[in-house]
Design a protein around this motif. Sequence first.
Motif, PDB file in Angstrom:
ATOM      1  N   TYR A  49      43.240  43.746  38.922  1.00 25.70           N
ATOM      2  CA  TYR A  49      43.797  42.468  39.403  1.00 25.70           C
ATOM      3  C   TYR A  49      44.788  41.907  38.368  1.00 25.70           C
ATOM      4  O   TYR A  49      45.860  41.419  38.718  1.00 25.70           O
ATOM      5  N   PHE A  52      47.945  43.854  38.387  1.00 27.21           N
ATOM      6  CA  PHE A  52      48.683  43.559  39.622  1.00 27.21           C
ATOM      7  C   PHE A  52      49.452  42.246  39.494  1.00 27.21           C
ATOM      8  O   PHE A  52      50.641  42.167  39.837  1.00 27.21           O
ATOM      9  N   PRO A  77      47.713  32.930  41.351  1.00 28.29           N
ATOM     10  CA  PRO A  77      46.440  32.340  41.798  1.00 28.29           C
ATOM     11  C   PRO A  77      45.392  32.329  40.690  1.00 28.29           C
ATOM     12  O   PRO A  77      45.393  33.189  39.808  1.00 28.29           O
ATOM     13  N   PRO A  80      38.646  31.945  41.565  1.00 29.34           N
ATOM     14  CA  PRO A  80      37.662  30.913  41.927  1.00 29.34           C
ATOM     15  C   PRO A  80      36.315  31.170  41.254  1.00 29.34           C
ATOM     16  O   PRO A  80      36.074  32.271  40.738  1.00 29.34           O
ATOM     17  N   ARG A  82      33.358  31.404  42.642  1.00 25.05           N
ATOM     18  CA  ARG A  82      32.445  32.246  43.421  1.00 25.05           C
ATOM     19  C   ARG A  82      32.576  33.724  43.013  1.00 25.05           C
ATOM     20  O   ARG A  82      33.599  34.142  42.458  1.00 25.05           O
ATOM     21  N   ASP A  84      33.367  37.517  43.326  1.00 27.58           N
ATOM     22  CA  ASP A  84      34.405  38.245  44.060  1.00 27.58           C
ATOM     23  C   ASP A  84      33.761  39.339  44.918  1.00 27.58           C
ATOM     24  O   ASP A  84      32.997  40.156  44.403  1.00 27.58           O
ATOM     25  N   TYR A  88      32.523  43.189  53.246  1.00 33.34           N
ATOM     26  CA  TYR A  88      31.946  42.064  53.998  1.00 33.34           C
ATOM     27  C   TYR A  88      31.091  42.561  55.157  1.00 33.34           C
ATOM     28  O   TYR A  88      31.211  43.683  55.583  1.00 33.34           O
TER      29      TYR A  88
ATOM     30  N   ILE B 219      40.208  41.394  56.050  1.00 37.21           N
ATOM     31  CA  ILE B 219      39.718  41.867  54.742  1.00 37.21           C
ATOM     32  C   ILE B 219      40.880  42.381  53.887  1.00 37.21           C
ATOM     33  O   ILE B 219      41.675  43.226  54.325  1.00 37.21           O
ATOM     34  N   PHE B 246      49.512  37.713  47.605  1.00 35.97           N
ATOM     35  CA  PHE B 246      49.225  38.228  46.256  1.00 35.97           C
ATOM     36  C   PHE B 246      48.031  37.535  45.616  1.00 35.97           C
ATOM     37  O   PHE B 246      47.934  37.472  44.380  1.00 35.97           O
ATOM     38  N   ASN B 247      47.115  37.027  46.420  1.00 35.15           N
ATOM     39  CA  ASN B 247      45.906  36.401  45.873  1.00 35.15           C
ATOM     40  C   ASN B 247      44.715  37.354  46.002  1.00 35.15           C
ATOM     41  O   ASN B 247      44.134  37.501  47.071  1.00 35.15           O
ATOM     42  N   PRO B 248      44.315  38.004  44.889  1.00 41.92           N
ATOM     43  CA  PRO B 248      43.249  39.018  44.991  1.00 41.92           C
ATOM     44  C   PRO B 248      41.894  38.428  45.371  1.00 41.92           C
ATOM     45  O   PRO B 248      40.983  39.166  45.745  1.00 41.92           O
ATOM     46  N   TRP B 249      41.740  37.101  45.226  1.00 40.26           N
ATOM     47  CA  TRP B 249      40.408  36.504  45.398  1.00 40.26           C
ATOM     48  C   TRP B 249      40.219  35.806  46.747  1.00 40.26           C
ATOM     49  O   TRP B 249      39.171  35.203  46.979  1.00 40.26           O
ATOM     50  N   SER B 250      41.215  35.846  47.618  1.00 34.66           N
ATOM     51  CA  SER B 250      41.028  35.154  48.907  1.00 34.66           C
ATOM     52  C   SER B 250      39.959  35.890  49.722  1.00 34.66           C
ATOM     53  O   SER B 250      39.818  37.115  49.634  1.00 34.66           O
ATOM     54  N   ASN B 251      39.199  35.119  50.507  1.00 37.22           N
ATOM     55  CA  ASN B 251      38.147  35.753  51.313  1.00 37.22           C
ATOM     56  C   ASN B 251      38.557  35.781  52.792  1.00 37.22           C
ATOM     57  O   ASN B 251      39.587  35.187  53.173  1.00 37.22           O
ATOM     58  N   PRO B 252      37.796  36.480  53.652  1.00 32.36           N
ATOM     59  CA  PRO B 252      38.207  36.623  55.056  1.00 32.36           C
ATOM     60  C   PRO B 252      38.405  35.288  55.771  1.00 32.36           C
ATOM     61  O   PRO B 252      39.326  35.150  56.589  1.00 32.36           O
ATOM     62  N   GLU B 254      39.367  32.418  54.446  1.00 33.69           N
ATOM     63  CA  GLU B 254      40.653  31.841  53.985  1.00 33.69           C
ATOM     64  C   GLU B 254      41.825  32.626  54.572  1.00 33.69           C
ATOM     65  O   GLU B 254      42.861  32.039  54.919  1.00 33.69           O
TER      66      GLU B 254
END
Lengths: 88, 311
Positions: A49, A52, A77, A80, A82, A84, A88, B219, B246-252, B254
């Motif tokens: 990450y 990247f 970004p 967060p 939470r 990672d 899912y 995903i 380009f946000n590696p941490w976004s979840n489904p 979001e």
Amino acid sequence: MAKRVQDKKPKRSKSAMAWLEENIAEQKLRYKAIVKEMDELAPTRARWYKEFLEICQTRGTNVTGDMRRKIAKHEVPKKPKRKDRVVY
Amino acid sequence: MARPHIEPYVELDTPYKKLDLNGFKGSEYKALSLDIDTGACTLKVQFNNGFKRKPGLSYSDMEIFVLEGRIKVGKEVWGRGHHAFVPAGMALGAMQSEPGAEVLLMFNDSEPSFYESDKNHQLALTAAFTSLNSYQDAPWAPATLANPSVASGCMLKVLRYDPITEACSFLYCMSPEYAQDNISYHDCAEESYHIWGTSWMMQFGDLPTGGYFWRPPWINHGAFRCERGTIAFGRTDSKLHNYFHFNPWSNPDENLHRAAAHLYRQRPTLFQWVATDGHNHPHGPDDFEYPHYHDDAQVRHLHGHTPNEIK
């Protein structure tokens, strides 16, 4: 209302039900193994990450096709709090 | 919940098991993914040397991709790279495989089923049948079917396209030293099997030969790298749109909201109409072009209305 072949499917046989139950149970195990493997990859992924996001700021991120845009530092970004997840 | 997220899964070290269902005796299988509500599935199947079966039909749409070997099906011979889509209820000719064959076998509506018959079911939509050798009879094309598009060096052969849902089956390749520096997600499910080669995704690492995924919508996957080239078979269950970011941490969740925000900005009148109370018909709005689309098996499947639910 149009009729479809799928609506006329005969009732499932016992052997088909047994096959489904066996394969659903095996898939649950497969899923758990994947989650474990992906959790173990987390430290390496964190490094990926970071690399990247560096590339996005230097060479740029692909917007469409080969068109790239360099992202500014304030756009990067933030991680967060939470955990990672990738599966899912 | 339909099929779970199976990614990555490399099947090569998993042993084959006997497929003892009617119409498949003399073959072995590995399950790659399975819909726990309907039994729809993707299997890797080995038809053993000398496999034979009489003409017959399935009550599910079926797709097949031949990885190795040869199968005689009616008057046709299906060899490496052959792809066929067989609509539910369409009778396939007798099958025979003298040398044996390894295939990907996909049932889209329910578990594998076979009923001996040399006649099509009266409701079979036989016009949807397709059969071609993807290696010999389809050209590579730039992967610009979806826009925003992937980077140059990823090529496609479209093997089947459903005009109602825009679900697509395709062969794709990545050239050596392929790279794409973004993260992608889609609002459709996506499936892939690596016929040969290794590619890398930032979330999942290397996916080698024999690597597989079934990825539900929303995903994150990517950035992408492929050092030595890859050829793979892929499918979507509806229209593929590339949502890049380009946000590696976004979840489904979001990602879904972000896609809806795209719709709000880019198709404002459509968004407003769909979002207005009273217009959300539970079985979909009218379509003068496809007045019976509500009953299409794939459309119902996408909306969780399936006739063959596993109780």
